[in-house]
Structures are given as structure tokens and as C-alpha cells.
Write a protein that holds these residues in place. Structure first.
Motif, mmCIF file in Angstrom:
data_model
loop_
_atom_site.group_PDB
_atom_site.id
_atom_site.type_symbol
_atom_site.label_atom_id
_atom_site.label_comp_id
_atom_site.label_asym_id
_atom_site.label_seq_id
_atom_site.Cartn_x
_atom_site.Cartn_y
_atom_site.Cartn_z
ATOM 1 N N LEU A 54 1.138 -0.890 0.466
ATOM 2 C CA LEU A 54 0.496 -0.011 -0.332
ATOM 3 C C LEU A 54 1.270 1.501 -0.098
ATOM 4 C CD1 LEU A 54 -2.438 -1.168 2.636
ATOM 5 C CD2 LEU A 54 -3.057 -0.930 0.112
ATOM 6 N N ILE A 55 2.014 1.033 0.940
ATOM 7 C CA ILE A 55 3.274 2.693 0.949
ATOM 8 C C ILE A 55 3.878 2.235 0.026
ATOM 9 C CG2 ILE A 55 5.216 3.030 1.883
ATOM 10 C CD1 ILE A 55 4.133 1.767 4.615
ATOM 11 N N LYS A 56 4.421 1.414 -1.108
ATOM 12 C CA LYS A 56 4.572 1.921 -1.747
ATOM 13 C C LYS A 56 3.575 2.918 -3.042
ATOM 14 C CE LYS A 56 7.291 -1.065 -5.617
ATOM 15 N NZ LYS A 56 6.242 -0.960 -6.896
ATOM 16 N N ASP A 57 2.705 1.806 -3.239
ATOM 17 C CA ASP A 57 1.780 2.476 -4.198
ATOM 18 C C ASP A 57 1.507 3.770 -3.867
ATOM 19 O OD1 ASP A 57 -0.482 2.167 -6.186
ATOM 20 O OD2 ASP A 57 -1.947 2.329 -5.201
ATOM 21 N N MET A 58 1.048 3.569 -3.092
ATOM 22 C CA MET A 58 0.946 5.649 -2.600
ATOM 23 C C MET A 58 1.422 7.001 -2.922
ATOM 24 S SD MET A 58 -0.791 6.884 1.486
ATOM 25 C CE MET A 58 1.185 6.322 1.819
ATOM 26 N N LEU A 59 3.267 6.370 -2.606
ATOM 27 C CA LEU A 59 4.584 7.711 -2.732
ATOM 28 C C LEU A 59 4.798 6.865 -3.846
ATOM 29 C CD1 LEU A 59 6.208 5.943 0.451
ATOM 30 C CD2 LEU A 59 4.524 7.729 0.357
ATOM 31 N N GLU A 60 5.174 6.317 -4.420
ATOM 32 C CA GLU A 60 5.321 5.972 -5.848
ATOM 33 C C GLU A 60 4.443 6.293 -6.647
ATOM 34 O OE1 GLU A 60 8.133 1.802 -7.467
ATOM 35 O OE2 GLU A 60 5.790 1.433 -7.932
ATOM 36 N N ASN A 61 3.704 6.797 -6.871
ATOM 37 C CA ASN A 61 2.537 7.347 -7.966
ATOM 38 C C ASN A 61 1.985 8.217 -7.381
ATOM 39 O OD1 ASN A 61 2.119 5.253 -9.651
ATOM 40 N ND2 ASN A 61 1.009 4.072 -8.372
ATOM 41 N N ASP A 62 2.938 9.235 -5.938
ATOM 42 C CA ASP A 62 2.159 10.185 -5.629
ATOM 43 C C ASP A 62 0.906 10.211 -5.136
ATOM 44 O OD1 ASP A 62 3.867 12.835 -4.556
ATOM 45 O OD2 ASP A 62 3.451 13.785 -6.715
ATOM 46 N N LYS A 63 0.522 9.661 -5.096
ATOM 47 C CA LYS A 63 -0.510 9.368 -4.247
ATOM 48 C C LYS A 63 -1.314 10.150 -2.822
ATOM 49 C CE LYS A 63 -2.470 5.502 -6.611
ATOM 50 N NZ LYS A 63 -2.912 4.573 -6.769
ATOM 51 N N PRO A 64 -2.071 11.418 -3.117
ATOM 52 C CA PRO A 64 -3.187 11.781 -1.287
ATOM 53 C C PRO A 64 -4.025 9.748 -0.739
ATOM 54 C CG PRO A 64 -4.023 12.521 -3.084
ATOM 55 C CD PRO A 64 -3.409 11.487 -4.004
ATOM 56 N N ALA A 65 -3.561 9.887 0.401
ATOM 57 C CA ALA A 65 -3.780 8.888 0.790
ATOM 58 C C ALA A 65 -5.300 9.019 0.744
ATOM 59 C CB ALA A 65 -3.390 9.185 2.139
ATOM 60 N N THR A 66 -5.750 7.337 0.632
ATOM 61 C CA THR A 66 -6.717 6.837 0.570
ATOM 62 C C THR A 66 -7.726 6.480 2.122
ATOM 63 O OG1 THR A 66 -6.539 5.123 -0.352
ATOM 64 C CG2 THR A 66 -6.134 6.769 -1.669
ATOM 65 N N ASP A 67 -8.681 6.321 2.070
ATOM 66 C CA ASP A 67 -9.628 5.888 3.329
ATOM 67 C C ASP A 67 -9.188 4.192 3.513
ATOM 68 O OD1 ASP A 67 -11.332 8.022 3.629
ATOM 69 O OD2 ASP A 67 -12.837 7.105 2.339
ATOM 70 N N ARG A 68 -8.749 4.169 1.988
ATOM 71 C CA ARG A 68 -7.941 2.603 2.354
ATOM 72 C C ARG A 68 -7.157 2.290 2.744
ATOM 73 N NH1 ARG A 68 -6.230 -0.343 -2.182
ATOM 74 N NH2 ARG A 68 -6.011 -2.862 -1.791
ATOM 75 N N VAL A 69 -6.085 2.967 1.695
ATOM 76 C CA VAL A 69 -4.704 3.041 2.363
ATOM 77 C C VAL A 69 -4.848 3.887 4.214
ATOM 78 C CG1 VAL A 69 -2.494 4.007 2.366
ATOM 79 C CG2 VAL A 69 -3.327 3.300 0.361
#
Length: 439
Positions: A54-69
């Protein structure tokens, strides 16, 4: 683990560090067997391996944190059991810290959650505010069963009988008894000096009896751990700098042999100051120096090479002690033998607890933010302790003490028992005649 961060992303020190940590993970899954939330919930996303994805996907794609994460990362206790198990040396502690800072920056929490976290971040690090909140909670305690989970936990804590403030917790220099053999600063803590004043008093008695001068430095306060694990980097760094300044002033004066810490959760954080402030030119070296001086009280006593003669006149009756090794002690600081060895040297019958690697559910304020999971872990820990048929329980962390203690389990700090065995007073909790060997 293969990563795909861009060169521009890697210019951010936090991203660069996270990328290096992620690359060490080989997906082996050893961590799942010792992760309390995975063992309890059985969800892959509530394991270190799942959270790493989850962390890899969030940081690598420069995404804001989601409810799921946020849901699954908030469930992490930061117990660091996974770091003890991991054969690849994945630095999960700093990865989850970085992820929480990203969550704090990019995620808009529901109002109730936001207000609760803000209140805890303000109240708990301040002994004055925390004491006032406990007094207020005492009046609400009779209605605790009618309240929702999170509020119920805070109100139930207020039902405790609070000791009066201790003389030890004020800035001062406490001289050694006899010839001075060393000089240390002591971190008196925030919640600890409200809930269990005997811990710091026992520490001072024992150290001064051993010829150690103890300094309660002016300006030292909360270690910053609580807000650090909420992702509030700016506030945690501010609190860390306050301590660094206070202890650096003592270093520049009569010097310090160590900074002695009696709450292992705080100790893990202080030992990490050098890392936390590595990119701050004004504090990097000072933080590194303070981290190198930080010692758990049992770690420091082991370095002093305390002789068994110190405990020659122990009259405690050799009670059976179930030793609970706090996660921040065994996983965060990798301290395992000194507490046990010292207790045995002091004449206590030390019992090992099954599933000792699993967290009790305290984890700072986790038991207030995630009461259901914390409650399941609490009962599992208590059952394992009861199976050792102890007279009492010892541990090295205030949060664990509060979490584990119940009517039939009296929990005291390791240093209280060592002080008692060395001629100090019996811990007040142990004055009931039911304690085997009581005098």
C-alpha cells in the motif's frame, strides 16, 4: 522489491529513504507470522507485507492517502515485531513513519477522528493538561459503559487513583550518595509522571545509591513519540529539539555519561533523534550525540556492571515475576537480556510469557484510537501472563503497565523491583498481604 520512482521524486529525502527501504523487501512473508494485527484479523493488508504494498503504491504514484490506505496503516501498532523477524533487514519503522507523515499531509480525516487526535497531541505530552484531563475523566467514569469505544477508554483511565506530583520531576541536580561515580540526565516523561510517580523516584534512589548523580534538565519534556507516530513531524521535531537543547547544555557543563530513560517507548524515539533530524543542519550532530547517549535504565545498569552485593539484603521473599518485554524494548531497542538478568540477580523468580513477541495493544495511544483491536490483544496478553501463575508482573514501559494491569495482575516497573531489592521501599501496589513472600 522493484521500484519505479522518478529522479525528481528521489530528490525528496523522505522518498529517497523510502525507496531504499522498499527495495530490501523480498515478499517472503515471514513478518506475517509475528504481526499482531495479522494474527488477530487475518487480513493480508493488516500485515507488514500488505502495508508495504500500500505504501509503495501511494508514494511511487504520488497519490494522496485514501480511506483504504489510512484504514490499514492506522491499524499498525508500530510494535516492530516484523523488524525482529525480517531476514532482509527491511527498515519498516522508518517506512511507516514516512507513510504516516504523508497521510498527515494529504488526507483529510473525518472531523471526530481529527479532533480526537488533535486533543491527544495537545493533552498527553503536557503533564499539567494530562493530569487535569484525568481528573475530569474521573467524574465521567461512572458513565463509561454508555460511551462509544474511543471515549470509553479515555474515561476508564480516569477512574485510576492518581498520585500527587513527585518532587523528582522538577528541574534539579540530585547528588550521588557517597563518592560520585557518574552523572546522567533522566527523562521524566509526560504521562508517566502523572500516572506512576514511583517509577522516577525508584530510578533516582537506585542510581544515587550506586554513586550516580542524576540531573533533571530544565527544558526537557515529552520525547515526541506520540505525535511522531501520528505523522505530525513538525511538532515531534520541535519536542525533540527541546530535549536535545536541554541535554546539550548539561553536556557543555559538567557533562553526562548517559541519558537514562525509564519508558521504553520514549527510549526508542530518543535513540532515533539522530535519524529524525539528520537533514537539519543546526541539529543533526547534536541529535546524533544525544541518541548515542540514550540508555534504557536496565541497559545503563548492565553497563555499570552492578554487583550482586547490591541486592545482598533483599527481603522481598523471592516472588514469581512474569516479565513482559515491551515491544519498544525487545523490537525497537533490541534489549532482551538486561532486564531479566537484573531481576534474577536481585533474587526474583522470573517467568517467561508465551507469545512474548506479541504486543499487549497499548502502543502509545493506539488503545484509545483502535480500542477493539487493542482490547483483543490485551486479553490475549493477560491470558498468557495468567498461565505463568505469577505473583506480579514487571515491564519497562508505562503504556504496557496501564494496558495489562487488572484486579488479579499487579504490574510494576522493573526498576521498582530492583530498587526494592536494593533497599528501597516496597512498591505501593504490592502491599497487599496476598503477595507471596510479603513482609
Amino acid at each position: 522489491m522493484q521500484t519505479n520512482f522518478t529522479a525528481a521524486q528521489l530528490e525528496n529525502p523522505m522518498i529517497a529513504e523510502s525507496e531504499q527501504i522498499l527495495r530490501k523487501c523480498v515478499h517472503c512473508g515471514f513478518c506475517t507470522a509475528t504481526c499482531p494485527t495479522f494474527v488477530t484479523l487475518g487480513d493480508e493488508l493488516d500485515s507488514p507485507r500488505g502495508r508495504i504494498y500500500l505504501i509503495k503504491d501511494m508514494l511511487e504514484n504520488d497519490k494522496p492517502a485514501t480511506d483504504r490506505v489510512v484504514k490499514h496503516l492506522d491499524r499498525c501498532l508500530s510494535c516492530l515485531s516484523c523488524t525482529t523477524t525480517c531476514p532482509s533487514g527491511v527498515d519498516y519503522m522508518h517506512l511507516i513513519d514516512n507513510a504516516r507523515a504523508h497521510i498527515e499531509e494529504t488526507y483529510d480525516r473525518p472531523l471526530g477522528d481529527k479532533l480526537l487526535r488533535k486533543m491527544l497531541a495537545i493533552v498527553v505530552p503536557s503533564p499539567t493538561l494530562f493530569r487535569l484531563s484525568m481528573i475530569g475523566a474521573k467524574f465521567a467514569a461512572p458513565f463509561a459503559k454508555l460511551m462509544p469505544g474511543r471515549l470509553k477508554g479515555m474515561v476508564k483511565m480516569g477512574a485510576r487513583s492518581l498520585p500527587t506530583p513527585s518532587w523528582v520531576d522538577k528541574p534539579q541536580i540530585i547528588p550521588a550518595i557517597g563518592k560520585r561515580k557518574g552523572r546522567v540526565a533522566i527523562l521524566t516523561g509526560c504521562a508517566q509522571q502523572v500516572l506512576e510517580t514511583e517509577i522516577n523516584e525508584a530510578t533516582v534512589r537506585l542510581l544515587t545509591r550506586l554513586g550516580i548523580e542524576v540531573v533533571v534538565a530544565k527544558g526537557a519534556g515529552c520525547c515526541g513519540s506520540l505525535v511522531h507516530h501520528m505523522g505530525k513531524e513538525e511538532k515531534s521535531h520541535h519536542q525533540a529539539k527541546g530535549n536535545i537543547d536541554a541535554w546539550t547544555n548539561e553536556l557543555a557543563g559538567d557533562g553526562l555519561d548517559a541519558v537514562v530513560i525509564t519508558a521504553s517507548g520514549c527510549g526508542t524515539t530518543v535513540k532515533d533523534y539522530g535519524h529524525m533530524l539528520a537533514n537539519d543542519p543546526a541539529y543533526a550532530q547534536k541529535a546524533k550525540t544525544i541518541s548515542s547517549l540514550a540508555r534504557d535504565i536496565t541497559e545503563y545498569l548492565a553497563e555499570l556492571d552492578v554487583d550482586a552485593d547490591v541486592f545482598a539484603r533483599a527481603d522481598h521473599g523471592n516472588p514469581r515475576v512474569a516479565y513482559h518485554s515491551a515491544c519498544s524494548m525487545q523490537h525497537g531497542q533490541k534489549i532482551t537480556r538486561p532486564p531479566r538478568d537484573l531481576l534474577k540477580m536481585a533474587g526474583f523468580d522470573v517467568a517467561e510469557i508465551a507469545e512474548g513477541h506479541l504486543c499487549c495493544g497499548s502502543a502509545g495511544v493506539y488503545n484509545l484510537l483502535q480500542p477493539e483491536i487493542a482490547g483483543q490483544l490485551q486479553e490475549r496478553k493477560r491470558a498468557n501472563i495468567r498461565n505463568t501463575t505469577p505473583d506480579l508482573v514487571a515491564t519497562g514501559n508505562i503504556g504496557c503497565m496501564i494496558q495489562i494491569e487488572t484486579d488479579d495482575l499487579k504490574v510494576v516497573h522493573t526498576v521498582q523491583l530492583l530498587d526494592w531489592a536494593a533497599g528501597g521501599p516496597r512498591p505501593s501496589k504490592l502491599k497487599a498481604p496476598s503477595l507471596q513472600g510479603a513482609n
